[in-house]
Design a protein around this motif. Structure first.
Motif, PDB file in Angstrom:
ATOM      1  N   UNK A  73      29.023  34.701  -1.850  1.00  0.00           N
ATOM      2  CA  UNK A  73      30.169  35.304  -2.507  1.00  0.00           C
ATOM      3  C   UNK A  73      30.441  36.621  -1.787  1.00  0.00           C
ATOM      4  N   UNK A  74      31.410  36.637  -0.913  1.00  0.00           N
ATOM      5  CA  UNK A  74      31.665  37.839  -0.118  1.00  0.00           C
ATOM      6  C   UNK A  74      32.162  39.007  -0.964  1.00  0.00           C
ATOM      7  N   UNK A  75      32.796  38.699  -2.093  1.00  0.00           N
ATOM      8  CA  UNK A  75      33.248  39.765  -2.985  1.00  0.00           C
ATOM      9  C   UNK A  75      32.071  40.487  -3.632  1.00  0.00           C
ATOM     10  N   UNK A  76      30.947  39.778  -3.765  1.00  0.00           N
ATOM     11  CA  UNK A  76      29.752  40.359  -4.379  1.00  0.00           C
ATOM     12  C   UNK A  76      28.676  40.710  -3.358  1.00  0.00           C
ATOM     13  N   UNK A  77      28.983  40.497  -2.072  1.00  0.00           N
ATOM     14  CA  UNK A  77      28.001  40.778  -1.013  1.00  0.00           C
ATOM     15  C   UNK A  77      26.671  40.083  -1.273  1.00  0.00           C
ATOM     16  N   UNK A  78      26.748  38.837  -1.664  1.00  0.00           N
ATOM     17  CA  UNK A  78      25.542  38.116  -2.062  1.00  0.00           C
ATOM     18  C   UNK A  78      25.537  36.705  -1.488  1.00  0.00           C
ATOM     19  N   UNK A  79      24.372  36.276  -1.065  1.00  0.00           N
ATOM     20  CA  UNK A  79      24.157  34.892  -0.644  1.00  0.00           C
ATOM     21  C   UNK A  79      23.097  34.302  -1.569  1.00  0.00           C
ATOM     22  N   UNK A  80      23.245  33.010  -1.845  1.00  0.00           N
ATOM     23  CA  UNK A  80      22.387  32.325  -2.803  1.00  0.00           C
ATOM     24  C   UNK A  80      21.700  31.138  -2.141  1.00  0.00           C
TER      25      UNK A  80
END
Length: 127
Positions: A73-80
């Motif tokens: 999620x690039x808006x949240x600067x997160x990879x899962x």
């Protein structure tokens, strides 16, 4: 350069699920291809999965294909990393990694020197 912090590890029974998260600092997260690696006790670190900057391309190690799913999620600067049908052999420290590239193919991700690594999160799968 981004800094990476993993979370979501823990103890789970075989057949169970976990979702790992990797939060990145900085405003250029979308410029990075992202990936997950793991290192089991007494073994070398191995590639698990990678995702392109815009989620358009994904790649998985054969050992996790069909069970794990990488997303970002690039808006949240997160990879899962969603891990399902876990097996005892999935027990390892899982590391998030970032590669500053919008052109690298995820299947080639592990061939490069990473620009940033997280400190890892431990996943233990009991039988």
């Amino acid at each position: 350069q981004v800094q990476l912090v993993e979370s979501g590890g823990g103890l789970v029974q075989a057949g169970g699920s976990l979702r790992l998260s990797c939060a990145a600092s900085g405003r250029t997260f979308s410029s990075y291809a992202m990936g997950w690696f793991r290192q089991a006790p007494g073994k070398e670190r191995e590639f698990v999965a990678a995702i392109s900057w815009n989620s358009g391309r994904l790649f998985y190690a054969d050992s996790v294909k069909g069970r794990f799913a990488i997303s970002r999620d690039n808006a949240k600067n997160t990879v899962y990393l969603q891990m399902n049908s876990l097996k005892p052999e999935d027990t390892a420290v899982y590391y998030c990694a970032a590669l500053l590239s919008r052109t690298v193919a995820p299947r080639d991700f592990s061939d490069y020197d990473m620009d940033a690594w997280g400190k890892g999160t431990l996943v233990t799968v009991s039988s």
